[in-house]
Scaffold this motif. Structure first.
Motif, mmCIF file in Angstrom:
data_model
loop_
_atom_site.group_PDB
_atom_site.id
_atom_site.type_symbol
_atom_site.label_atom_id
_atom_site.label_comp_id
_atom_site.label_asym_id
_atom_site.label_seq_id
_atom_site.Cartn_x
_atom_site.Cartn_y
_atom_site.Cartn_z
ATOM 1 N N GLU A 169 0.996 -1.320 0.342
ATOM 2 C CA GLU A 169 0.031 -0.487 0.360
ATOM 3 C C GLU A 169 0.648 1.234 0.001
ATOM 4 O OE1 GLU A 169 -3.331 0.118 2.591
ATOM 5 O OE2 GLU A 169 -3.218 -2.341 3.565
ATOM 6 N N TYR A 170 1.847 1.098 0.112
ATOM 7 C CA TYR A 170 2.861 2.706 0.103
ATOM 8 C C TYR A 170 3.559 2.729 -1.167
ATOM 9 C CZ TYR A 170 3.777 1.791 5.191
ATOM 10 O OH TYR A 170 3.859 1.479 6.708
ATOM 11 N N ARG A 171 3.666 4.242 -0.832
ATOM 12 C CA ARG A 171 3.447 4.825 -2.126
ATOM 13 C C ARG A 171 4.530 5.953 -1.742
ATOM 14 N NH1 ARG A 171 1.807 0.864 -3.786
ATOM 15 N NH2 ARG A 171 0.596 0.379 -5.648
ATOM 16 N N LEU A 172 4.959 6.743 -2.970
ATOM 17 C CA LEU A 172 6.082 7.872 -2.584
ATOM 18 C C LEU A 172 5.221 9.496 -2.959
ATOM 19 C CD1 LEU A 172 9.631 6.914 -2.350
ATOM 20 C CD2 LEU A 172 8.302 8.298 -0.648
ATOM 21 N N SER A 173 4.465 10.197 -2.481
ATOM 22 C CA SER A 173 4.414 11.249 -2.845
ATOM 23 C C SER A 173 5.263 12.197 -3.260
ATOM 24 C CB SER A 173 2.694 11.655 -1.749
ATOM 25 O OG SER A 173 3.510 12.500 -1.367
ATOM 26 N N ARG A 174 4.582 13.771 -3.936
ATOM 27 C CA ARG A 174 5.517 14.431 -4.433
ATOM 28 C C ARG A 174 6.065 15.739 -3.315
ATOM 29 N NH1 ARG A 174 4.702 20.251 -5.272
ATOM 30 N NH2 ARG A 174 5.959 21.474 -6.591
ATOM 31 N N ARG A 175 5.199 15.619 -1.874
ATOM 32 C CA ARG A 175 5.682 15.853 -0.988
ATOM 33 C C ARG A 175 7.180 14.935 0.005
ATOM 34 N NH1 ARG A 175 1.088 18.357 3.801
ATOM 35 N NH2 ARG A 175 1.112 20.270 1.714
#
Length: 463
Positions: A248-254
């Motif tokens: 479920e982990y994702r890296l956002s722009r922030r």
């Protein structure tokens, strides 16, 4: 109680379950140190300034007769004095604790670790532990010991991602940094200073130290995978686990912006360490700056940044207080002026011992001295002017004596309560000194045996 339960014999507690609370343990050591001041006479070596460094004059030791005994009340006075002496470590623990609390509250670090571990595969846990141990070992070799304090919480989060406790992450980080620093072939604080005193080329003889550090890190990786992961302590592990399943982990722009700020801050810190001579104060200042910028990027107000910094600092307060209490041991030793007497007595033990055994004996002696002089460069400046001539007299090479010093001084940093850097890292890893001793002591026996074999081989190949 059932008949079967009554028939079961009571299990005898293992030795590692009987260690007292870290505060109690260190206060007991403080009392023992105070008692030692009535047994060991005061004494000192003459010191001279050479090349901007204060060095001991060999053969200048003399006993002192005008040192007043410390009163019992002095034990308690030593505690606040120790807190003052250890203020550098206290402040960096509080600030680093605040930094990582803000960083963890953003979720960026957890997201990055979750994505990374998911790509590697949690089933390859041993590979992740081994790679992490060697990476932290590299930082210990190249960067130093206290300079890596802020990296410990990252290892704790990695351990959580692969289903392990904070103890596994802390052992991976503190053990890797400690072994790397202890056996580094390019350690300026120990090897550099000692070789300067011994009039040897800087960082010469690196091949044996390189073999030792690689072998020791491999041994530590195996030890963590086979022993620490399976250790079943009675104490609950209060480390926050990963909040989601790995897929479920994702890296956002922030997240990427926050991680970029963190990495750039660490890079700036390393530049300062290597080019500007930065140490604890400057590193702590950089951590504070990183925390503020990360808070701003995350959209926090000034009040919210302060609140989260305080929350993070409060969580590491018990570990910080342990550091201050441990520093009071050094206060008692210095006030009683018995450190030089202990160094003189222990150094005398090495004379008259055959070369190979003398190398082992020297490492043991340096390990004991490290309890009283926890600074690596400080210990080199005190002991090397004494032990280098001893090496010449007994037919041991100067290079081997320096390696024996490095083994004894560096490895014991992992266990002596006077090592402020180690206690600071344990505080950030949320592992008590008590639990740490239970985990690391068996490894200490193994790594010393490995290094002693290396010292004996070094003697017989003419190192």
């Amino acid at each position: 109680m059932s008949t079967n339960e009554q028939a079961q014999p009571q299990r005898k507690k293992k030795w590692y379950r009987t260690v007292p609370d870290p505060m109690v343990l260190i206060f007991m050591i403080l009392l023992a140190t105070y008692a030692l001041t009535f047994v060991v006479p005061a004494g000192e070596y003459e010191r001279v300034e050479q090349g901007g460094r204060t060095q001991v004059v060999p053969g200048s030791f003399q006993y002192l007769s005008d040192v007043d005994p410390i009163s019992p009340f002095g034990i308690f006075v030593a505690v606040p004095r120790g807190l003052n002496e250890a203020s550098l470590y206290l402040f960096i623990v509080f600030i680093a604790g605040g930094l990582f609390h803000i960083l963890q509250r953003t979720g960026a670090l957890e997201n990055a670790i979750g994505v990374g571990v998911n790509k590697v595969g949690v089933e390859r846990r041993n590979v992740i532990i081994t790679a992490g141990t060697f990476i932290y070992g590299f930082f210990g070799v190249a960067v130093g010991f206290e300079n890596n304090i802020a990296l410990v919480p990252i290892a704790v989060l990695i351990a959580s991602a692969i289903g392990c406790s904070s103890l596994v992450g802390t052992t991976m980080a503190v053990g890797g940094i400690g072994v790397g620093f202890a056996l580094s072939p390019i350690n300026p604080y120990t090897v550099g200073v000692a070789q300067g005193i011994a009039e040897l080329p800087t960082f010469s003889g690196a091949w044996l130290r390189t073999l030792l550090v690689v072998s020791a890190l491999a041994l530590l990786s195996l030890y963590i995978c086979k022993w620490v992961v399976k250790m079943d302590f009675e104490e609950p592990d209060d480390t926050k686990a990963m909040s989601k399943s790995l897929d479920e982990y994702r890296l956002s722009r922030r997240d990427k912006m926050i991680l970029g700020v963190f990495v750039l801050g660490l890079a700036a810190m390393l530049v300062g360490v290597f080019t500007q001579g930065w140490y604890i104060n400057e590193i702590a200042g950089m951590f504070l700056l990183i925390a503020i910028v990360i808070g701003i990027v995350n959209g926090l107000s000034a009040n919210e940044i302060v609140k989260q910094m305080m929350e993070g600092a409060s969580k590491v307060t018990p570990g910080a207080l342990v550091i201050g209490l441990a520093a009071s041991i050094q206060v008692i030793l210095s006030e009683a002026q018995i450190i030089d007497t202990i160094v003189h007595a222990l150094s005398s033990l090495i004379q008259g011992i055959p070369g190979a055994l003398a190398a082992i004996a020297a490492s043991v002696v340096q390990g004991v001295i490290n309890l009283f002089i926890p600074s690596g460069s400080g210990q080199a400046l005190v002991t090397m002017p004494i032990l280098i001539p001893v090496a010449d007299l007994i037919g041991m090479s100067r290079q081997l004596m320096i390696t024996a010093f490095q083994v004894g001084d560096g490895l014991t940093n992992l266990i002596v309560p006077t090592s402020g850097g180690t206690l600071a890292m344990l505080a950030l890893g949320r592992v008590s000194y008590e639990k740490w001793l239970k985990a690391i002591m068996p490894f200490m026996g193994l790594v010393y045996a490995l290094c002693w074999v290396g010292l004996v081989i070094g003697h017989y190949v003419g190192y």
